[in-house]
Each structure stands twice: as structure tokens, then as C-alpha cells.
Design an enzyme around this catalytic site. Structure first.
Site, PDB file in Angstrom:
ATOM      1  CG  HIS A 126      -1.907  -1.156   1.189  1.00 19.20           C
ATOM      2  ND1 HIS A 126      -2.486  -1.661   2.335  1.00 19.20           N
ATOM      3  CD2 HIS A 126      -2.371  -1.906   0.162  1.00 19.20           C
ATOM      4  CE1 HIS A 126      -3.275  -2.672   2.009  1.00 19.20           C
ATOM      5  NE2 HIS A 126      -3.227  -2.847   0.704  1.00 19.20           N
ATOM      6  CB  SER A 197      -8.898  -6.667  10.398  1.00 21.75           C
ATOM      7  OG  SER A 197      -8.699  -5.805   9.275  1.00 21.75           O
TER       8      SER A 197
HETATM    9  C1  BV8 Z   1      -7.963  -2.511  -5.223  1.00 17.84           C
HETATM   10  C2  BV8 Z   1      -3.253   2.901   2.720  1.00 17.84           C
HETATM   11  C3  BV8 Z   1      -8.388  -2.860  -7.523  1.00 17.84           C
HETATM   12  C4  BV8 Z   1      -4.095   4.089   3.060  1.00 17.84           C
HETATM   13  C5  BV8 Z   1      -4.840   1.074   2.669  1.00 17.84           C
HETATM   14  C6  BV8 Z   1     -12.322  -7.366  -3.548  1.00 17.84           C
HETATM   15  C7  BV8 Z   1     -11.237  -7.400  -4.425  1.00 17.84           C
HETATM   16  C8  BV8 Z   1     -10.508  -6.247  -4.701  1.00 17.84           C
HETATM   17  C9  BV8 Z   1     -10.837  -5.042  -4.085  1.00 17.84           C
HETATM   18  C10 BV8 Z   1     -11.912  -5.007  -3.225  1.00 17.84           C
HETATM   19  C11 BV8 Z   1     -12.648  -6.150  -2.966  1.00 17.84           C
HETATM   20  N1  BV8 Z   1     -13.632  -5.810  -2.095  1.00 17.84           N
HETATM   21  C12 BV8 Z   1     -13.525  -4.502  -1.798  1.00 17.84           C
HETATM   22  C13 BV8 Z   1     -12.495  -3.981  -2.471  1.00 17.84           C
HETATM   23  C14 BV8 Z   1     -12.067  -2.597  -2.394  1.00 17.84           C
HETATM   24  C15 BV8 Z   1     -11.061  -2.364  -1.270  1.00 17.84           C
HETATM   25  C16 BV8 Z   1     -11.272  -3.205  -0.058  1.00 17.84           C
HETATM   26  O1  BV8 Z   1     -10.605  -4.240   0.112  1.00 17.84           O
HETATM   27  N2  BV8 Z   1     -12.155  -2.786   0.817  1.00 17.84           N
HETATM   28  C17 BV8 Z   1     -12.393  -3.528   2.053  1.00 17.84           C
HETATM   29  C18 BV8 Z   1     -12.467  -2.543   3.221  1.00 17.84           C
HETATM   30  C19 BV8 Z   1     -13.668  -4.331   1.872  1.00 17.84           C
HETATM   31  N3  BV8 Z   1      -9.720  -2.592  -1.795  1.00 17.84           N
HETATM   32  C20 BV8 Z   1      -9.125  -1.592  -2.473  1.00 17.84           C
HETATM   33  O2  BV8 Z   1      -9.654  -0.546  -2.769  1.00 17.84           O
HETATM   34  C21 BV8 Z   1      -7.691  -1.881  -2.918  1.00 17.84           C
HETATM   35  N4  BV8 Z   1      -7.547  -1.616  -4.328  1.00 17.84           N
HETATM   36  O3  BV8 Z   1      -8.550  -3.503  -4.911  1.00 17.84           O
HETATM   37  O4  BV8 Z   1      -7.658  -2.171  -6.541  1.00 17.84           O
HETATM   38  C22 BV8 Z   1      -9.624  -2.041  -7.685  1.00 17.84           C
HETATM   39  C23 BV8 Z   1      -9.489  -0.723  -8.113  1.00 17.84           C
HETATM   40  C24 BV8 Z   1     -10.638   0.031  -8.294  1.00 17.84           C
HETATM   41  C25 BV8 Z   1     -11.905  -0.511  -8.003  1.00 17.84           C
HETATM   42  C26 BV8 Z   1     -12.012  -1.833  -7.527  1.00 17.84           C
HETATM   43  C27 BV8 Z   1     -10.869  -2.601  -7.357  1.00 17.84           C
HETATM   44  C28 BV8 Z   1      -6.744  -0.923  -2.214  1.00 17.84           C
HETATM   45  C29 BV8 Z   1      -6.698  -1.237  -0.760  1.00 17.84           C
HETATM   46  C30 BV8 Z   1      -5.595  -0.395  -0.099  1.00 17.84           C
HETATM   47  C31 BV8 Z   1      -6.227   0.698   0.714  1.00 17.84           C
HETATM   48  N5  BV8 Z   1      -5.185   1.386   1.460  1.00 17.84           N
HETATM   49  N6  BV8 Z   1      -3.868   1.730   3.305  1.00 17.84           N
HETATM   50  C32 BV8 Z   1      -3.927   4.458   4.518  1.00 17.84           C
HETATM   51  O5  BV8 Z   1      -3.107   3.829   5.225  1.00 17.84           O
HETATM   52  O6  BV8 Z   1      -4.625   5.403   4.923  1.00 17.84           O
HETATM   53  S1  BV8 Z   1      -5.588  -0.239   3.437  1.00 17.84           S
HETATM   54  C33 BV8 Z   1      -5.594  -0.005   5.109  1.00 17.84           C
HETATM   55  O7  BV8 Z   1      -6.230  -1.189   5.644  1.00 17.84           O
HETATM   56  C34 BV8 Z   1      -4.232  -0.009   5.736  1.00 17.84           C
HETATM   57  O8  BV8 Z   1      -3.160  -0.165   4.835  1.00 17.84           O
HETATM   58  C35 BV8 Z   1      -4.274  -1.251   6.597  1.00 17.84           C
HETATM   59  O9  BV8 Z   1      -3.045  -1.831   6.720  1.00 17.84           O
HETATM   60  C36 BV8 Z   1      -5.187  -2.075   5.803  1.00 17.84           C
HETATM   61  C37 BV8 Z   1      -5.687  -3.337   6.381  1.00 17.84           C
HETATM   62  O10 BV8 Z   1      -5.996  -3.119   7.700  1.00 17.84           O
HETATM   63  P1  BV8 Z   1      -5.087  -3.901   8.779  1.00 17.84           P
HETATM   64  O11 BV8 Z   1      -3.673  -3.669   8.465  1.00 17.84           O
HETATM   65  O12 BV8 Z   1      -5.549  -5.295   8.843  1.00 17.84           O
HETATM   66  O13 BV8 Z   1      -5.423  -3.094  10.078  1.00 17.84           O
HETATM   67  P2  BV8 Z   1      -6.743  -3.175  10.950  1.00 17.84           P
HETATM   68  O14 BV8 Z   1      -6.735  -1.997  11.855  1.00 17.84           O
HETATM   69  O15 BV8 Z   1      -7.920  -3.428  10.059  1.00 17.84           O
HETATM   70  O16 BV8 Z   1      -6.555  -4.508  11.825  1.00 17.84           O
HETATM   71  C38 BV8 Z   1      -5.533  -4.558  12.795  1.00 17.84           C
HETATM   72  C39 BV8 Z   1      -5.504  -5.994  13.284  1.00 17.84           C
HETATM   73  O17 BV8 Z   1      -4.419  -6.134  14.196  1.00 17.84           O
HETATM   74  C40 BV8 Z   1      -6.762  -6.409  14.036  1.00 17.84           C
HETATM   75  O18 BV8 Z   1      -7.144  -7.697  13.602  1.00 17.84           O
HETATM   76  C41 BV8 Z   1      -6.321  -6.447  15.498  1.00 17.84           C
HETATM   77  O19 BV8 Z   1      -6.977  -7.469  16.218  1.00 17.84           O
HETATM   78  C42 BV8 Z   1      -4.858  -6.791  15.351  1.00 17.84           C
HETATM   79  N7  BV8 Z   1      -3.996  -6.314  16.438  1.00 17.84           N
HETATM   80  C43 BV8 Z   1      -4.151  -5.220  17.220  1.00 17.84           C
HETATM   81  N8  BV8 Z   1      -3.087  -5.113  18.070  1.00 17.84           N
HETATM   82  C44 BV8 Z   1      -2.260  -6.164  17.797  1.00 17.84           C
HETATM   83  C45 BV8 Z   1      -2.822  -6.918  16.754  1.00 17.84           C
HETATM   84  N9  BV8 Z   1      -2.243  -8.027  16.260  1.00 17.84           N
HETATM   85  C46 BV8 Z   1      -1.064  -8.406  16.811  1.00 17.84           C
HETATM   86  N10 BV8 Z   1      -0.444  -7.722  17.797  1.00 17.84           N
HETATM   87  C47 BV8 Z   1      -1.015  -6.602  18.310  1.00 17.84           C
HETATM   88  N11 BV8 Z   1      -0.386  -5.920  19.315  1.00 17.84           N
END
Ligand code: BV8
Length: 248
Positions: A126, A197
């Protein structure tokens, strides 16, 4: 009567690490949580900034509508990141860099903490919040080398406006990076999924690819995720405490 050894998952994993040919690790925001970097989801809440859920401000639509607002959001994030240091999870993964015949580290994070811990060749799916990219010519520059008062910054190569070099929701990943990550996932024999997540695609598809190719899948997360059910082992806990216990 011999004392029955409790099944020690750490010893089992250390054994697997000792014999692994290609270890693959996918990390998310949770690997940086113990460094003080806020996660996006989990614990029942979602990051909101100025009333907007983060996936609204971090989106292609917002960039097109209001580039200065996206800069303000990332300037704020870098302000937080500037006080964060790598934690024991980052340093353990950095030590794994040279501990196996092959090692691949893929991150969804944009915080740069893996590289700060000494990891090399990190596949940043990303992008990176410390880099800016020109909207005109694609020129990239460390944000710290740009005038902090000029928003959006102006490209020194062509004069066009620059954007954060980060993949926003609705944007394609950098050409070739995901493909490289997917190929390596299909070649690994031991896959760790740490602190994600597992709902953002296409990143979240990588562990399933490793599993399909026969890798042993381990999840490190205090909470269950959609990937938990396909994992061979799930260790519920904090990455900064669990990964150092796997030193073999
Ligand atoms: C794309 C940069 C093609 C910005 C980020 C199906 C297929 C393809 C695409 C999609 C699809 N369905 C939906 C989509 C669209 C979308 C998507 O996935 N949406 C989701 C929400 C449903 N995807 C996209 O748009 C991607 N592009 O697919 O291109 C395309 C193009 C056009 C149209 C259609 C398709 C681009 C995705 C990238 C977005 N940018 N980041 C920024 O940082 O502001 S993503 C963002 O979420 C961050 O990078 C982050 O890293 C990422 C994932 O989140 P996590 O890293 O998992 O973090 P989160 O807080 O969610 O979870 C933390 C976890 O850690 C928890 O589980 C928690 O329990 C745990 N935890 C907490 N403390 C600890 C711990 N674990 C261990 N130790 C600890 N101490």
C-alpha cells in the site's frame, strides 16, 4: 509415570522454523500497534478523522475532490508516526531476514517501521506514508525533503502537484508488487499472518494462496479474523510478545 508435556505450540513452531525453506510473513497495522501506531479497526471501533471514517479520507474519491485534505490527513498520521519506534515484532521479523534459505516480508502498512527495524526488500503493498509521488510525471521524493508549508507540494522535476505515495481505497496497487507477493506466497512452506483484520483485498488473499500451495499457516492476532478458520495455528495475543518467543 513420565510427566506429560503440555503441547507447546512455541516449540512446535520453532521446530517448523528450523526446517523451513521459505518463510513468508504478511503484516498489518497490528504489528505496529505496540509501537503506538493506531490501528484502523478492531476492538469494535474504526478510526475516524474530522468526522470521516478513515476509508473515506483515504480514498481515490477524496484525493480527486480534495488533495489538500488528504495531505492534511497524512501530515497528521506522520506526526504520530514520528514518535513511533519499531517494536519487538518488527525486530524479530528483521532478524528472520537472514535466518532461512528464503524469506519474504509483505506489509499492508505505510509506516515504514519494518525498514526502520532493519528489514530489507519489504514488499509494501500500500505504499509508504513517508514518500510523495508527482501526479504528473511520477517523480517520487521523501516527504521530509519537501517544504512542509507547501500543500500540495510541487514536483521539483515537472512543477505538477504531488500526492502521498500511498494506495488509497479504490486505487490499484503498485504495478507488479502484488503479483510478486502472490508468487512468493505460492512458493513458501511456512506463512505467518501478523496483526491484520484480513478484510482488505487483494492483500487478504495472500494467505489463502500460501495455503493453497501447501504452506503451514499461522495467525498471530489477539482477535479472530476471517482467515482464522483456514489457519493451521492461531495464536491469540500480541505480536510484540509472541514473535520474540519464536526465536529458534
Ligand atoms: C484494489 C493505505 C483494484 C491508506 C490502505 C475485492 C477485491 C478487490 C478489491 C476489493 C474487494 N472488495 C472490496 C475492495 C475494495 C477495497 C477493499 O478491500 N475494501 C475492504 C475494506 C472491503 N480494496 C481496495 O480498494 C484496494 N484496491 O482492490 O484495486 C480495484 C481498483 C478500483 C476498483 C475496484 C478494485 C486498495 C486497498 C488499499 C487501501 N489502502 N492503506 C492508509 O493507510 O490510509 S488499506 C488499510 O487497511 C491499511 O493499509 C491497513 O493496513 C489495511 C488493512 O488493515 P489492517 O492492516 O488489517 O489493520 P486493521 O486496523 O484493520 O486490523 C488490525 C488488526 O491487528 C486487528 O485484527 C487487530 O486485532 C490486530 N492487532 C491489534 N493489536 C495487535 C494486533 N495483532 C497483533 N499484535 C497486536 N499488538
Amino acid at each position: 509415570m513420565p510427566v506429560k508435556q503440555e503441547p507447546n505450540i512455541y516449540e512446535e513452531l520453532r521446530e517448523r522454523l528450523r526446517s523451513a525453506r521459505h518463510v513468508f510473513a504478511l503484516t498489518g497495522a497490528g504489528v505496529s500497534a505496540e509501537s503506538g501506531v493506531p490501528t484502523f479497526r478492531g476492538g469494535g471501533d474504526t478510526t475516524v478523522w474530522k468526522g470521516m471514517p478513515f476509508d473515506v479520507i483515504s480514498s481515490a474519491g477524496m484525493l480527486a475532490r480534495d488533495l489538500p485534505a488528504v495531505w492534511e490527513w497524512f501530515d497528521y498520521r506522520r506526526g504520530v508516526l514520528g514518535h513511533c519506534q519499531p517494536n519487538a515484532a518488527h525486530t524479530t521479523l528483521a532478524r528472520w531476514q537472514d535466518s532461512f534459505p528464503r524469506f519474504t516480508l509483505v506489509t499492508q502498512n505505510v509506516d515504514g517501521l519494518h525498514a526502520a527495524a532493519g528489514s530489507r526488500d519489504v514488499l509494501e503493498l500500500h505504499g509508504n506514508a513517508w514518500r510523495a509521488r508527482c501526479l504528473g510525471c511520477g517523480w517520487r521524493e521523501d516527504v521530509r525533503h519537501l517544504d512542509a508549508d507547501e500543500r500540495p507540494p510541487v514536483c521539483r522535476a515537472c512543477g505538477e502537484a504531488m500526492r502521498p505515495d500511498v494506495v488509497l481505497f479504490g486505487e490499484m496497487l503498485p504495478a507488479g508488487v502484488f503479483e510478486e507477493a502472490a508468487m512468493r506466497a505460492s512458493e513458501c512452506d511456512l506463512c505467518f499472518v501478523v496483526g491484520t483484520s484480513a478484510i482488505v483485498y487483494p492483500a487478504a488473499a495472500l494467505p489463502a494462496e500460501a495455503r493453497r500451495a501447501g504452506a503451514y499457516l499461522v495467525e498471530v492476532n489477539p482477535e479472530p479474523t476471517p482467515l482464522s478458520e483456514i489457519c493451521d495455528m492461531t495464536i491469540r495475543g500480541l505480536a510484540g510478545e509472541i514473535l520474540p518467543r519464536l526465536e529458534f
